[in-house]
Design a protein around this motif. Structure first.
Motif: not given
Length: 227
Positions: A30-33, A37-40, A49-50, A63-64
Motif C-alpha cells: 500500500x505504501x509503495x503503490x 489520500x487514495x480512495x476505496x 479521499x482525505x 485515507x490510506x
C-alpha cells in the motif's frame, strides 16, 4: 517492454500481495503503490479521499491508513484466500487500469463457508514524482533489489504511476455470495428470470404507448428535422 505492458504485468503481483500477503507485505505494498489520500469503494464499504495533517493525541491520519485497516480485516475474516487474475487492461489515455478477478472467500469461524465470486477492479492511476509532498515513495517487497517498479513513467523513480483510487465492481449474483453462498445467487437468478418475463409481457401490453412516445425519434427522425 512498453510502459503499458509493464503496468499490466506488475498489477497481478500487487493485488495478490494485498489479498494473500503477510501483514508487513500488505502495508509495504500500500505504501509503495497507493497515494496517501487514495480512495476505496466496495459494495460493503467506502473510503473517501482525505488527509488530516494533525489530530490531537492521534497525530496525522489519511485515507490510506483506513484502507490498510480494511485489508487487515479482510485477511482476518479470511486468512486463506484463493485469487486469480484473469486479465488486466490499461487505458493510458484515461489512466484507468481494469482488472478482472476471480476469488474464493472463506470465513475461518464458519464451517463450509465458501463464496466464489467474480469482480472487476478499476484502479485510477496518476503520475507523481518522488518529491511530491503528498506521497512518500518507499520501497516494498515488490521493488526491493529489482529494477524500478513497472508502475513508473518517464524518469523511472522520479515520475511514477501511483494508485489514486480503487473501485471494486460486482455483479449482484456474485455480490450476494458473501451474504448467502449458494442460495443467494439462486434467488437472484430466479428474480432476474421473473423480471425478464414481466418485461416481455409489459412490452406487449404497452406496445401502443411505445409507438406513441417513439414516433419520429431516432437518427433518421433527427436527420429529417435538420433538413
Amino acid at each position: 517492454m512498453s510502459l503499458t505492458d509493464r503496468i499490466v504485468r506488475e498489477i497481478g503481483d500487487i493485488i495478490t500481495t494485498l489479498t494473500t500477503g503477510t501483514p508487513q507485505e500488505q502495508e509495504d505494498t500500500l505504501n509503495t503503490y497507493f497515494l496517501r489520500n487514495a480512495s476505496f469503494t466496495h459494495p460493503f464499504c467506502r473510503v473517501p479521499s482525505f488527509s488530516i495533517k494533525s489530530i490531537p493525541i492521534v497525530g496525522g491520519v489519511d485515507s490510506l491508513a483506513v484502507i490498510l485497516a480494511i485489508y487487515r480485516w479482510y485477511r482476518t475474516l479470511s486468512p486463506k484466500i484463493d485469487i486469480n487474475i484473469d486479465s488486466a487492461v490499461f487505458d493510458q489515455r484515461t489512466g484507468r487500469l481494469f482488472v478482472s478477478i476471480r476469488q474464493t472467500f472463506s470465513i475461518w469461524f464458519i464451517p463450509l463457508y465458501r463464496a466464489p465470486v467474480r469482480l472487476t477492479t478499476i484502479l485510477q492511476l496518476s503520475q507523481r514524482t518522488s518529491w511530491d509532498s503528498d506521497q512518500t515513495v518507499t520501497r516494498g517487497p515488490l521493488t526491493e533489489g529489482r529494477e524500478p517498479a513497472p508502475l513508473a513513467g518517464p524518469g523511472q523513480e522520479r515520475a511514477r504511476y501511483f494508485i489514486t483510487s480503487q473501485e471494486d465492481l460486482y455483479q449482484v449474483n456474485d455480490f450476494v455470495q458473501f451474504l448467502l453462498p449458494g442460495l443467494g445467487p439462486m434467488m437472484w437468478s430466479f428474480w432476474q428470470l421473473l423480471s425478464t418475463v414481466m418485461c416481455v409481457m409489459l412490452s406487449f401490453v404497452f406496445l401502443p404507448v411505445y409507438f406513441f412516445f417513439n414516433r419520429g425519434s431516432g437518427r433518421a427522425g433527427d436527420k429529417a428535422k435538420t433538413t
